[in-house]
Design a protein around this motif. Structure first.
Motif, PDB file in Angstrom:
ATOM      1  N   ALA A  50       0.820  -1.214   0.000  1.00  0.00           N
ATOM      2  CA  ALA A  50       0.000   0.000   0.000  1.00  0.00           C
ATOM      3  C   ALA A  50       0.855   1.267   0.000  1.00  0.00           C
ATOM      4  N   GLU A  51       2.141   1.141   0.356  1.00  0.00           N
ATOM      5  CA  GLU A  51       3.032   2.305   0.376  1.00  0.00           C
ATOM      6  C   GLU A  51       3.243   2.818  -1.043  1.00  0.00           C
ATOM      7  N   ARG A  52       3.126   4.110  -1.200  1.00  0.00           N
ATOM      8  CA  ARG A  52       3.310   4.736  -2.501  1.00  0.00           C
ATOM      9  C   ARG A  52       4.736   4.509  -3.006  1.00  0.00           C
ATOM     10  N   GLY A  53       4.834   4.047  -4.239  1.00  0.00           N
ATOM     11  CA  GLY A  53       6.136   3.885  -4.864  1.00  0.00           C
ATOM     12  C   GLY A  53       6.874   2.602  -4.508  1.00  0.00           C
ATOM     13  N   LEU A  54       6.279   1.744  -3.679  1.00  0.00           N
ATOM     14  CA  LEU A  54       6.945   0.485  -3.323  1.00  0.00           C
ATOM     15  C   LEU A  54       6.532  -0.587  -4.328  1.00  0.00           C
ATOM     16  N   TYR A  55       7.511  -1.157  -5.001  1.00  0.00           N
ATOM     17  CA  TYR A  55       7.251  -2.192  -6.009  1.00  0.00           C
ATOM     18  C   TYR A  55       7.461  -3.591  -5.449  1.00  0.00           C
ATOM     19  N   GLY A  56       8.287  -3.733  -4.434  1.00  0.00           N
ATOM     20  CA  GLY A  56       8.530  -5.032  -3.833  1.00  0.00           C
ATOM     21  C   GLY A  56       9.492  -4.926  -2.676  1.00  0.00           C
ATOM     22  N   LEU A  57       9.711  -6.045  -2.012  1.00  0.00           N
ATOM     23  CA  LEU A  57      10.653  -6.094  -0.913  1.00  0.00           C
ATOM     24  C   LEU A  57      11.044  -7.541  -0.643  1.00  0.00           C
ATOM     25  N   TYR A  58      12.174  -7.699   0.029  1.00  0.00           N
ATOM     26  CA  TYR A  58      12.627  -9.016   0.449  1.00  0.00           C
ATOM     27  C   TYR A  58      12.505  -9.083   1.961  1.00  0.00           C
ATOM     28  N   LEU A  59      11.792 -10.085   2.452  1.00  0.00           N
ATOM     29  CA  LEU A  59      11.603 -10.273   3.889  1.00  0.00           C
ATOM     30  C   LEU A  59      12.667 -11.257   4.368  1.00  0.00           C
ATOM     31  N   ARG A  60      13.727 -10.738   4.932  1.00  0.00           N
ATOM     32  CA  ARG A  60      14.930 -11.517   5.234  1.00  0.00           C
ATOM     33  C   ARG A  60      14.702 -12.733   6.123  1.00  0.00           C
ATOM     34  N   GLU A  61      13.947 -12.581   7.178  1.00  0.00           N
ATOM     35  CA  GLU A  61      13.820 -13.665   8.144  1.00  0.00           C
ATOM     36  C   GLU A  61      13.054 -14.865   7.587  1.00  0.00           C
ATOM     37  N   SER A  62      12.268 -14.663   6.569  1.00  0.00           N
ATOM     38  CA  SER A  62      11.375 -15.731   6.114  1.00  0.00           C
ATOM     39  C   SER A  62      11.646 -16.232   4.697  1.00  0.00           C
ATOM     40  N   ARG A  63      12.676 -15.731   4.039  1.00  0.00           N
ATOM     41  CA  ARG A  63      12.999 -16.128   2.665  1.00  0.00           C
ATOM     42  C   ARG A  63      11.817 -15.875   1.725  1.00  0.00           C
ATOM     43  N   ARG A  64      11.087 -14.799   1.989  1.00  0.00           N
ATOM     44  CA  ARG A  64       9.957 -14.439   1.134  1.00  0.00           C
ATOM     45  C   ARG A  64      10.293 -13.190   0.336  1.00  0.00           C
ATOM     46  N   ILE A  65       9.953 -13.235  -0.941  1.00  0.00           N
ATOM     47  CA  ILE A  65      10.127 -12.101  -1.844  1.00  0.00           C
ATOM     48  C   ILE A  65       8.729 -11.610  -2.185  1.00  0.00           C
ATOM     49  N   VAL A  66       8.478 -10.334  -1.964  1.00  0.00           N
ATOM     50  CA  VAL A  66       7.171  -9.737  -2.253  1.00  0.00           C
ATOM     51  C   VAL A  66       7.284  -8.924  -3.529  1.00  0.00           C
TER      52      VAL A  66
END
Length: 173
Positions: A50-66
């Motif tokens: 929902a954050e403006r301008g955010l296309y993705g992120l890597y969640l380090r602790e869980s090996r998840r790529i958003v």
């Protein structure tokens, strides 16, 4: 002007077309499966999307790529996937030198990175941008080299009732 044979024309185009454009010919689903084979989960939504301008992120602790549902999904997945490689396999050490990064970045990228990221994060973000533009086949070869081979699929469980420690007879080929 001489006409090129179709095979020669394809070769010329392959050389002239930028690597980033060739990456678009890989389906998003293929890229997702490639990351999943390497032990990562790829998510299509997250509250931070929902954050403006955010296309993705890597969640380090869980090996998840958003990968948020906006922009070029392939580019975002490869970019955030490289952050996974930086975190998991390189342990925060850079893979590319500063000179190689500067050669791989366009003027707009250099401007955006200088504006958005402090000196401490510039290298990580620049490297993720440069790596996301690589041909996916060479990208994943490098991932495997740095992180180890893809995670093999789990072995099928023996049928219920099969004796422990004994081979299960299989039929067919």
């Amino acid at each position: 002007m001489a006409r090129l044979l179709p095979a020669a024309a394809s070769l010329v185009l392959a050389v002239l077309v930028p690597v980033a454009a060739r990456a678009d010919s890989w389906t998003f689903q293929w890229l997702v499966e490639a990351f999943e084979q390497r032990g990562f989960s790829v998510l299509g939504s997250h509250p931070r999307c929902a954050e403006r301008g955010l296309y993705g992120l890597y969640l380090r602790e869980s090996r998840r790529i958003v990968v948020c549902p906006r922009g070029n999904l392939n580019d975002t997945l490869l970019h955030e996937g490289w952050h996974a490689v930086q975190s998991r396999c390189l342990r925060g050490r850079p893979h590319l030198g500063e000179e190689e990064l500067r050669r791989g970045l366009g003027r707009r990228d250099r401007h955006d990175l200088a504006r958005l990221y402090g000196e401490g994060r510039w290298q990580r973000e620049a490297e993720a941008r440069v790596m996301a533009r690589r041909d996916p086949a060479s990208y994943f070869r490098l991932v495997d080299e740095l992180c180890g081979s893809p995670v093999p699929p789990p072995a099928p469980a023996p049928p219920v009732g099969a004796p422990q420690g004994q081979a299960v007879k299989r039929t067919g080929s």
